[in-house]
Design a protein around this motif. Structure first.
Motif, mmCIF file in Angstrom:
data_model
loop_
_atom_site.group_PDB
_atom_site.id
_atom_site.type_symbol
_atom_site.label_atom_id
_atom_site.label_comp_id
_atom_site.label_asym_id
_atom_site.label_seq_id
_atom_site.Cartn_x
_atom_site.Cartn_y
_atom_site.Cartn_z
ATOM 1 N N VAL A 4 8.528 13.427 -9.905
ATOM 2 C CA VAL A 4 9.577 12.437 -9.725
ATOM 3 C C VAL A 4 8.935 11.069 -9.878
ATOM 4 O O VAL A 4 7.924 10.781 -9.240
ATOM 5 N N ARG A 5 9.497 10.229 -10.702
ATOM 6 C CA ARG A 5 8.923 8.901 -10.946
ATOM 7 C C ARG A 5 9.624 7.850 -10.091
ATOM 8 O O ARG A 5 10.837 7.801 -10.028
ATOM 9 N N LEU A 6 8.825 7.026 -9.461
ATOM 10 C CA LEU A 6 9.329 5.859 -8.752
ATOM 11 C C LEU A 6 9.085 4.647 -9.614
ATOM 12 O O LEU A 6 8.063 4.560 -10.284
ATOM 13 N N SER A 7 10.011 3.702 -9.580
ATOM 14 C CA SER A 7 9.776 2.495 -10.357
ATOM 15 C C SER A 7 8.623 1.689 -9.764
ATOM 16 O O SER A 7 7.831 1.124 -10.487
ATOM 17 N N GLN A 8 8.518 1.666 -8.444
ATOM 18 C CA GLN A 8 7.457 0.907 -7.788
ATOM 19 C C GLN A 8 7.173 1.498 -6.414
ATOM 20 O O GLN A 8 8.006 1.407 -5.520
ATOM 21 N N PRO A 9 6.012 2.107 -6.210
ATOM 22 C CA PRO A 9 5.670 2.591 -4.864
ATOM 23 C C PRO A 9 5.526 1.413 -3.898
ATOM 24 O O PRO A 9 5.254 0.292 -4.309
ATOM 25 N N LEU A 10 5.683 1.681 -2.613
ATOM 26 C CA LEU A 10 5.558 0.626 -1.604
ATOM 27 C C LEU A 10 4.109 0.206 -1.373
ATOM 28 O O LEU A 10 3.854 -0.878 -0.860
ATOM 29 N N PHE A 11 3.169 1.071 -1.736
ATOM 30 C CA PHE A 11 1.755 0.780 -1.527
ATOM 31 C C PHE A 11 0.941 1.602 -2.520
ATOM 32 O O PHE A 11 1.412 2.627 -3.021
ATOM 33 N N PRO A 12 -0.286 1.161 -2.817
ATOM 34 C CA PRO A 12 -1.130 1.932 -3.736
ATOM 35 C C PRO A 12 -1.660 3.197 -3.066
ATOM 36 O O PRO A 12 -2.018 3.184 -1.889
ATOM 37 N N ALA A 13 -1.725 4.273 -3.828
ATOM 38 C CA ALA A 13 -2.223 5.543 -3.302
ATOM 39 C C ALA A 13 -3.743 5.606 -3.321
ATOM 40 O O ALA A 13 -4.336 6.370 -2.574
ATOM 41 N N GLY A 14 -4.374 4.828 -4.172
ATOM 42 C CA GLY A 14 -5.821 4.975 -4.360
ATOM 43 C C GLY A 14 -6.093 6.299 -5.053
ATOM 44 O O GLY A 14 -5.250 6.825 -5.780
ATOM 45 N N ASP A 15 -7.254 6.864 -4.813
ATOM 46 C CA ASP A 15 -7.561 8.190 -5.356
ATOM 47 C C ASP A 15 -6.736 9.220 -4.593
ATOM 48 O O ASP A 15 -6.655 9.165 -3.360
#
Length: 97
Positions: A4-15
């Motif tokens: 599922v694609r989000l246009s913009q996550p609320l925060f970076p996931a990192g690795d």
């Protein structure tokens, strides 16, 4: 695996990493972690009490660790933890913590 694609996550996931237990479940086709990871990155903390949800909401603003819990089946729960510095997000089973 559907993603599922989000246009913009609320925060970076990192690795993005996972424990051996989660990897084994994926390899056996017993779980697709993508929807749960997407929910986590969108700020849907899953099956947490109100106090833990508020803690995550505060952590999102203050740069602390983020924790989500998802009841996949009655016998399977997946936890997702993003570290305070957003360098790593780990998918794990509760008994692997």
């Amino acid at each position: 695996m559907a993603l599922v694609r989000l246009s913009q996550p609320l925060f970076p996931a990192g690795d993005i990493v996972m424990t051996q237990g989660v990897n084994d479940l994926i390899q056996r086709g017993e779980v697709n972690p993508s929807p749960y990871l997407q929910r986590h990155l969108a700020g849907d903390w899953g099956d947490l009490c109100d106090e833990d949800r508020r803690t995550n909401d505060d952590a999102l603003e203050q740069g602390d660790r983020l924790f989500s819990s998802y009841q996949v089946t009655p016998a399977l729960t997946i936890w997702i933890i993003t570290e305070w510095n957003r360098s790593v997000t780990t998918l794990l089973l509760p008994d692997e913590y």
